[in-house]
Structures are given as C-alpha cells and as structure tokens.
Design a protein around this motif. Structure first.
Motif, PDB file in Angstrom:
ATOM      1  N   ILE A 430       0.842  -1.199   0.000  1.00 62.97           N
ATOM      2  CA  ILE A 430       0.000   0.000   0.000  1.00 62.97           C
ATOM      3  C   ILE A 430       0.874   1.245   0.000  1.00 62.97           C
ATOM      4  N   ILE A 431       1.898   1.235   0.862  1.00 62.36           N
ATOM      5  CA  ILE A 431       2.808   2.380   0.961  1.00 62.36           C
ATOM      6  C   ILE A 431       3.474   2.644  -0.392  1.00 62.36           C
ATOM      7  N   LYS A 432       4.005   1.599  -0.992  1.00 59.82           N
ATOM      8  CA  LYS A 432       4.661   1.764  -2.290  1.00 59.82           C
ATOM      9  C   LYS A 432       3.667   2.181  -3.359  1.00 59.82           C
ATOM     10  N   GLY A 433       2.442   1.673  -3.272  1.00 59.47           N
ATOM     11  CA  GLY A 433       1.421   2.063  -4.239  1.00 59.47           C
ATOM     12  C   GLY A 433       1.184   3.556  -4.237  1.00 59.47           C
ATOM     13  N   PHE A 434       1.200   4.150  -3.046  1.00 54.13           N
ATOM     14  CA  PHE A 434       1.082   5.607  -2.952  1.00 54.13           C
ATOM     15  C   PHE A 434       2.349   6.302  -3.452  1.00 54.13           C
ATOM     16  N   GLU A 435       3.490   5.898  -2.909  1.00 52.38           N
ATOM     17  CA  GLU A 435       4.700   6.707  -3.091  1.00 52.38           C
ATOM     18  C   GLU A 435       5.272   6.641  -4.501  1.00 52.38           C
ATOM     19  N   ILE A 436       5.142   5.509  -5.193  1.00 57.06           N
ATOM     20  CA  ILE A 436       5.663   5.483  -6.562  1.00 57.06           C
ATOM     21  C   ILE A 436       4.806   6.330  -7.492  1.00 57.06           C
ATOM     22  N   ASN A 437       3.621   6.704  -7.021  1.00 56.00           N
ATOM     23  CA  ASN A 437       2.737   7.574  -7.786  1.00 56.00           C
ATOM     24  C   ASN A 437       2.656   8.974  -7.176  1.00 56.00           C
ATOM     25  N   ASN A 438       3.720   9.371  -6.462  1.00 55.67           N
ATOM     26  CA  ASN A 438       3.896  10.753  -5.995  1.00 55.67           C
ATOM     27  C   ASN A 438       2.968  11.167  -4.871  1.00 55.67           C
ATOM     28  N   VAL A 439       2.520  10.220  -4.058  1.00 56.69           N
ATOM     29  CA  VAL A 439       1.759  10.548  -2.849  1.00 56.69           C
ATOM     30  C   VAL A 439       2.601  10.129  -1.644  1.00 56.69           C
TER      31      VAL A 439
END
Length: 464
Positions: A430-439
């Motif tokens: 979940i964390i990576k899902g956000f952060e690789i998309n600039n969140v």
C-alpha cells in the motif's frame, strides 16, 4: 575551491588508519569506503604497513596517483601539517574529523585559524574540523560509525547540512531511512573553519542531485548571517530550504557556543527574517522530517490551508481534526447538497452510517470503490486545496491495491495528497502504491498534517 572533489571524489586518501585497532575512526572510514563506496580508497599512516592487503602510505605525498579527497582522523596537533601536505600534493578536498580546535577555547582557536589559512593558501575545500564529515552516495562516506550501527537512506534529492554529527546520524539519516526520504548529500560541518552553510548552499544551488536542503543550525559566526541570507534568498526561488534552529534559550545558546563555537541569533528576529527569505523554519525535529519528505515529492504549494480528511476510521478522523487548526490549517465545510451527493456514491451499508462532514468517515463498511468515488469528488471541488487520506487497511473490504488506486486518481488533478498508512511491513504494498505515484506516506497522523503545513508555509503569499 572545488566541492565536487569532496562530494563526488574518484580517489580518497584516509589518513589515520590503524593496523592494530579495527575500531579507530580512520580504520572504520577506510573499511567503509574500500568495501562499500565507489571511490578508490587509499590508506595513510606514518608507520606504513598493510591493511586489507592494501599497502599503507606514510604520507599523502607518497601516493603516486592523483587524490581528490583526504579524510583526516589523527591527533589535533598533527592535523595542520598533514593538511599542508595535502595542499602540496594537489588534493582539492579535505575532511578533518579530528576535534581539538575552536571548541576548546584559545589554543584551539589559534590552531583552527592556522588550519583555515593553510586551506586558503592551497585553495582546499575543507570540511570541519570536529565533524562527522560527508555521506554522499554512491561516492563517499566519512562518518566514522560502522555501517551496521547506522541506517542509511536511499539516494534522492534532499541534501542535509548539520553542525552536529550526532544529530545528523540520529535525527536525519535514521529517520529519513525509516521514511524512505532520499538523500543526495549529508554534511556534518562541525566547526566550519572553511566550508560553512553559505558555501554549501552555493554548491547545492547548482547541484543537479539536490532539490531541497534540510539544515540543523546552532548559530552564525560574525558576518556569516548576512551572507547566508543573501544566498538563501536566491536558493529559495527555485529550490527549498528547511532550517531547524537549536540554541533558542539561554542554556541552548551556551551549549551551542561550547559545541561548535557558534552564537545563536535572537529566536524571534531570526524567525521573522527566515520567513522573509523563503526559509521554512521547522519548530522541532519532527517537522524537519515531515517538511523534507513532502517537499522531496515536488507537490504544489497551497495558499490558505483548506484541507479535507478522508478515512474509514472515526477515531483517526477526530485526531486529525484536532491537529489541523494546531498547524494553522482549516477543515473545509460541505453544503447539504455536497453531503447528499457523496452519500449517493457509496454502497448502501456504508451510506447508512457514514459521517460525511469533515473529516469524512466512510466507516469500516466502505470498499475501495467507495473511497475512490468520494476521493475523486473531493479533488474536483475548487474550495479544497489538499486531501489527507487516513488509510486504515484493517477492514477486509479495503484491498492492498488501495494505495495505487487512489494515487492514480490523485495524479489526474495535481492537488497535494498526503496519506497515512500504518508503517508496517505487511502494508508495504500500500505504501509503495502511494509513493511510486507521488503521494507521500506519513508515519503518523500528525506527520501528515505537518506535511500540509509545510506546503502552506512554502507558498509565496505566506513567506513575506
């Protein structure tokens, strides 16, 4: 002086390695660079010998190849003659780990003044003395702590400057590593006999790797403050500068004076001046982390601080609602029509019990699609400047794809979105899902609110 020799050296000489003491600072620095970093590493000790199968040179003058950077970890009375040898050898960068200079008083001040004269005579970019030095991945790491005792953040666009070596390791590198904040360069400047904050800012202004500078500052020496502000004003036109000042109390000022021989400025005066020059002042060691993370994601700044919090946990929403005014932000209010429209978007089970004021609690009955629909609706409202998503992934109706699904929507609107996700390995997807998309993902709800505060402070309208 050429700071690129310090931050991107091809060859390093470590002066002060020991064949008998594997934990001496010089030996630790040699081993770290020889085994872990990219530059060729050469050991130096007056006694000669061999370490790791590599011959030890008695002096930098004996090294046949060109050396970019010398790291010096020897007795203070031997430092100045060694730096002079570095100058004669054509070494452009020097890091002096050794203490025993201005922090000790009169005798140390004289030694440090002589050190500065030698560096000036040979045009040496000198970091220190009395410092940890430089961590610049993948080139060099002069911190004299074994790698197994440190956390190292990934490479990224945040540069760190600190007068304290311990602070840079504990409050910067460790916390940045935990939060996946990427670092371009970390510099512990110590007594700053030659290279100070202003010289570093001038370098980072042009450095292709650096977008943000985060700084721990104990104070300025005479005439340093004016120079610093001049370059800071230029720097903040296109890049970000975050400062956490210590020594704001009488006791702190005394400690700063004995620590690195610095004099702290008046706290109230400094705060007003920093604001005028576009500098973000962190109130504590937590904000220096939160501000750096959000700015490293290159989000748009916000003017008014009009925020909405979206969650599936009422308790998380209440905590967030309490924090928002504390940090100078405002909860956006919704009309009855807007609340009605949002209620019609979500599944019947959630719609019956959801609280659709601000913060918005879709409850544990919500599904991914409910969050997506409401989230996109919020991003379309002009009165909302930023969204905090308190992602509570425990209900089985929320999938491990929620980070990617919401961040994909966020990318279409360009408004700042900050997520909170429990920072546990099981939720890494979940964390990576956000952060690789600039969140950016916050460790705590308070960190999420602090990030929004940083974006508001950085808006041009709020910096004068």
């Amino acid at each position: 002086m050429d700071l690129k020799k310090v931050f991107e050296p091809k060859t390093i000489a470590v002066v002060g390695v020991s064949v008998t003491n594997p934990l001496s600072p010089g030996t630790v620095i040699f081993n770290k660079n020889y085994h872990e970093m990219g530059a060729e590493t050469i050991p130096v000790n007056l006694r000669g010998g061999e370490i790791e199968g590599v011959p030890i040179y008695p002096s930098v003058l004996d090294i046949p190849d060109k050396v970019d950077l010398a790291v010096i970890a020897i007795r203070s009375d031997l430092v100045n003659p060694t730096v002079e040898e570095c100058g004669k050898a054509g070494i452009g960068g020097v890091v002096v780990i050794s203490g025993g200079f201005a922090e000790l008083g009169n005798e140390g001040v004289e030694r440090q003044n002589e050190l500065a004269k030698i560096a000036d005579e040979y045009d040496i970019a000198l970091i220190g003395p009395n410092c940890m030095g430089v961590y610049s991945p993948p080139f060099v790491d002069t911190f004299f702590l074994p790698s197994e005792r440190m956390l190292k953040p990934p490479a990224g666009n945040v540069a760190i400057i600190s007068q304290s070596g311990g602070f840079i390791v504990d409050q910067f590198l460790s916390k940045y590593a935990e939060r996946n904040i990427g670092v371009s360069v970390a510099v512990s400047i110590g007594n700053k006999a030659v290279v100070d904050e202003t010289i570093l800012m001038e370098y980072f202004l042009k450095d292709r790797r650096t977008n943000t500078v985060a700084m721990y500052l104990e104070g300025f020496k005479e005439r340093e403050g004016r120079r610093f502000l001049d370059i800071a004003g230029e720097f903040t036109k296109n890049k970000h500068l975050i400062v956490f000042r210590a020594g704001k109390t009488a006791g702190g000022q005394r400690a700063a004076m004995s620590h690195t021989s610095s004099v702290a400025a008046s706290p109230r005066l400094a705060a007003d001046i920093f604001k005028q020059y576009g500098i973000l002042e962190a109130e504590n060691e937590h904000e220096i982390v939160s501000f750096a993370k959000v700015l490293s994601f290159k989000h748009k700044t916000i003017k008014n601080g009009d925020v909405v919090a979206l969650t599936v946990s009422g308790g998380h929403g209440v905590v967030c609602a309490d924090l928002i005014p504390k940090y100078g932000l405002k909860l956006v209010e919704f009309t009855e029509e807007e609340i009605k429209e949002m209620r019609q978007m979500i599944n019947p089970s959630a719609a019956r019990i959801a609280v659709l004021n601000n913060p918005i609690d879709l409850t544990g009955s919500a599904q991914d699609i409910d969050l997506e629909k409401v989230f996109e609706y919020l991003l379309q409202l002009k009165k909302i400047e930023a969204v905090i998503v308190l992602t509570f992934p425990y209900p089985p109706t929320i999938t491990m794809q929620i980070g990617r699904r919401l961040s994909n929507i966020a990318g279409r609107y360009g408004k700042p979105v900050i997520a909170y996700v429990p920072w546990l390995s099981k939720y890494e997807i979940i964390i990576k899902g956000f952060e690789i998309n600039n969140v950016p993902v916050a460790h705590t709800i308070e960190e999420a609110v602090q990030m929004i505060k940083g974006l508001k402070m950085r808006h041009p309208k709020n910096q004068h």
